[in-house]
Scaffold this motif. Structure first.
Motif, mmCIF file in Angstrom:
data_model
loop_
_atom_site.group_PDB
_atom_site.id
_atom_site.type_symbol
_atom_site.label_atom_id
_atom_site.label_comp_id
_atom_site.label_asym_id
_atom_site.label_seq_id
_atom_site.Cartn_x
_atom_site.Cartn_y
_atom_site.Cartn_z
ATOM 1 N N ILE A 10 0.836 -1.396 0.415
ATOM 2 C CA ILE A 10 -0.048 -0.097 -0.115
ATOM 3 C C ILE A 10 0.693 0.905 -0.591
ATOM 4 C CG2 ILE A 10 -1.542 1.393 1.187
ATOM 5 C CD1 ILE A 10 -2.726 -0.887 2.630
ATOM 6 N N PHE A 11 1.994 0.981 1.003
ATOM 7 C CA PHE A 11 2.710 2.437 0.669
ATOM 8 C C PHE A 11 3.556 2.466 -0.342
ATOM 9 C CE2 PHE A 11 7.673 2.866 0.448
ATOM 10 C CZ PHE A 11 7.813 4.524 0.589
ATOM 11 N N LYS A 12 4.123 1.484 -1.020
ATOM 12 C CA LYS A 12 4.906 2.023 -2.798
ATOM 13 C C LYS A 12 3.498 2.161 -3.181
ATOM 14 C CE LYS A 12 6.877 -0.975 -6.096
ATOM 15 N NZ LYS A 12 8.006 -2.075 -6.567
ATOM 16 N N ALA A 13 2.096 2.404 -3.404
ATOM 17 C CA ALA A 13 1.015 2.068 -4.373
ATOM 18 C C ALA A 13 0.569 3.775 -4.556
ATOM 19 C CB ALA A 13 0.179 1.351 -4.136
ATOM 20 N N ALA A 23 -4.728 4.778 -5.155
ATOM 21 C CA ALA A 23 -4.291 3.789 -4.624
ATOM 22 C C ALA A 23 -4.359 3.282 -3.928
ATOM 23 C CB ALA A 23 -3.187 4.611 -3.433
ATOM 24 N N ALA A 24 -6.012 2.915 -4.240
ATOM 25 C CA ALA A 24 -7.119 2.202 -4.049
ATOM 26 C C ALA A 24 -8.011 1.643 -4.669
ATOM 27 C CB ALA A 24 -8.087 2.912 -2.878
ATOM 28 N N LYS A 25 -8.319 2.667 -5.544
ATOM 29 C CA LYS A 25 -8.691 1.683 -7.031
ATOM 30 C C LYS A 25 -7.406 1.079 -7.273
ATOM 31 C CE LYS A 25 -10.757 3.736 -11.144
ATOM 32 N NZ LYS A 25 -10.834 4.902 -12.166
ATOM 33 N N THR A 26 -6.582 1.189 -7.608
ATOM 34 C CA THR A 26 -5.304 0.332 -7.848
ATOM 35 C C THR A 26 -5.027 -1.344 -7.647
ATOM 36 O OG1 THR A 26 -3.046 1.431 -6.458
ATOM 37 C CG2 THR A 26 -4.043 2.037 -9.287
ATOM 38 N N LEU A 27 -5.368 -0.454 -5.828
ATOM 39 C CA LEU A 27 -4.792 -1.721 -5.289
ATOM 40 C C LEU A 27 -6.396 -2.545 -5.146
ATOM 41 C CD1 LEU A 27 -3.051 -0.430 -2.554
ATOM 42 C CD2 LEU A 27 -2.114 -2.309 -3.574
ATOM 43 N N HIS A 28 -7.452 -2.295 -5.871
ATOM 44 C CA HIS A 28 -8.978 -2.895 -5.616
ATOM 45 C C HIS A 28 -9.862 -3.111 -3.378
ATOM 46 C CE1 HIS A 28 -8.619 -3.597 -9.832
ATOM 47 N NE2 HIS A 28 -7.875 -4.573 -9.355
ATOM 48 N N MET A 29 -9.417 -1.987 -3.579
ATOM 49 C CA MET A 29 -9.148 -1.638 -1.895
ATOM 50 C C MET A 29 -10.119 -0.261 -1.715
ATOM 51 S SD MET A 29 -5.879 -2.803 0.087
ATOM 52 C CE MET A 29 -6.404 -2.765 1.278
ATOM 53 N N VAL A 34 -7.287 1.822 2.845
ATOM 54 C CA VAL A 34 -5.525 2.339 2.366
ATOM 55 C C VAL A 34 -5.300 2.759 3.856
ATOM 56 C CG1 VAL A 34 -4.255 3.201 0.904
ATOM 57 C CG2 VAL A 34 -6.098 1.770 -0.129
ATOM 58 N N SER A 35 -5.927 4.024 3.755
ATOM 59 C CA SER A 35 -6.067 5.073 4.996
ATOM 60 C C SER A 35 -5.419 4.593 6.592
ATOM 61 C CB SER A 35 -7.132 6.061 4.789
ATOM 62 O OG SER A 35 -6.535 7.659 5.819
ATOM 63 N N MET A 36 -6.084 3.859 6.471
ATOM 64 C CA MET A 36 -5.473 2.807 7.834
ATOM 65 C C MET A 36 -4.706 2.564 7.863
ATOM 66 S SD MET A 36 -6.198 3.017 11.262
ATOM 67 C CE MET A 36 -7.788 3.021 10.952
ATOM 68 N N ALA A 37 -3.886 1.596 6.711
ATOM 69 C CA ALA A 37 -2.662 1.018 6.723
ATOM 70 C C ALA A 37 -1.846 2.269 6.848
ATOM 71 C CB ALA A 37 -3.417 0.077 5.078
#
Length: 291
Positions: A10-13, A23-29, A34-37
């Motif tokens: 997630i950091f890298k995304a 980043a959330a969109k690319t990770l399907h999250m 993502v913010s919490m991670a």
């Protein structure tokens, strides 16, 4: 302190996309996940990794320290997955980088054929200039690179992949097509060239000078597609790899200038990190590309 591979991913995304939502969109999250991670990772490390602004997130000095470790750990994790997947079938993920010509005109056709033979393999292709691809392979953001210049970084190995030639190209309706072509005549033309910061742009200018061709008027564009369309209007001249223009030459849209002073080849190289043995999957892919 507990840091997970998911947090590093997630950091890298976030670093690549510059925004949590992207980043959330690319990770399907979800965005909150993502913010919490990211918050948990920064809490474990005791420091912020990004600078916040109205435009998004920009990696800071602490993030730059973490980035190569994240790349290495994610790469090792991927290799471990590949190691056990390949015991039963060729599968896993390959992150490939390529210079513009090789990526747009060669690998874009090779990769679907490889995928057809090996459906369990996920291939990600990044196209950029050779210097950027070399850096990304060196820093473990990519597993393998295909570039048009020998790498200069000490931690990279390379082998010759393809040979090509550089062509002086005009549109079929360019008025000089019916004239006797000389270096003097070409020096008077408008030259449509690759972006000024690229290695190919500097190399092509040096080769033109060695053939007694001096550029007095020029336009700069950052894609070969744009350059081909520009000179296809009948205005302008350019230097392009044959691999990028062979279809237009065959169809008669573009013409290759035959000039005795001009005879230059261009080599392409495959590159990878020399401290790591190539996985069976990468060896299979390189062999497929060399066919």
């Amino acid at each position: 302190m507990k840091i997970t591979l998911k947090q590093l991913s997630i950091f890298k995304a976030i670093h690549i996309n510059g925004q949590i939502s992207k980043a959330a969109k690319t990770l399907h999250m979800s965005v909150p996940a993502v913010s919490m991670a990211l918050k948990d990772l920064e809490g474990s490390l005791g420091t912020r990794l990004f600078e916040r602004s109205s435009n998004g997130l920009t990696i800071n000095d602490n993030g730059e320290v973490i980035l190569p470790y994240a790349n290495e750990m994610l790469s090792k994790s991927n290799q471990l997955e590949q190691m056990f997947t390949e015991r039963t079938a060729i599968g896993g993920t390959i992150k490939v980088g390529s210079s513009k010509t090789a990526g747009n005109y060669i690998l874009s056709r090779i990769i679907p054929l490889f995928k057809q033979q090996h459906p369990c393999v996920d291939i990600k292709l990044v196209i950029n200039n050779s210097l950027a691809i070399e850096k990304m392979v060196s820093e473990k953001e990519l597993d393998l690179g295909f570039v048009d210049a020998k790498p200069g970084l000490n931690n990279l190995q390379y082998q010759q992949w393809l040979k090509d030639r550089l062509c002086i190209i005009i549109g079929s309706n360019n008025p000089i097509a019916s004239e006797t072509i000389t270096p003097e005549l070409l020096s008077q033309q408008l030259w449509v060239m690759d972006e000024t910061i690229s290695v190919s742009r500097l190399r092509n200018t040096q080769l033109l000078k060695s053939a007694s061709i001096n550029i007095h008027q020029e336009l700069s564009m950052n894609t070969m597609g744009a350059i081909k369309r520009a000179i296809g209007t009948g205005i302008g001249v350019s230097v392009l790899p044959y691999l990028a223009v062979k279809e237009e030459i065959a169809s008669g849209q573009l013409i290759e200038i035959d000039l005795p002073e001009w005879d230059f080849e261009r080599n392409y190289w495959s590159i990878w990190r020399n401290e790591e043995a190539l996985s069976p999957l990468l060896e299979e892919f390189i062999q497929f590309c060399n066919q």
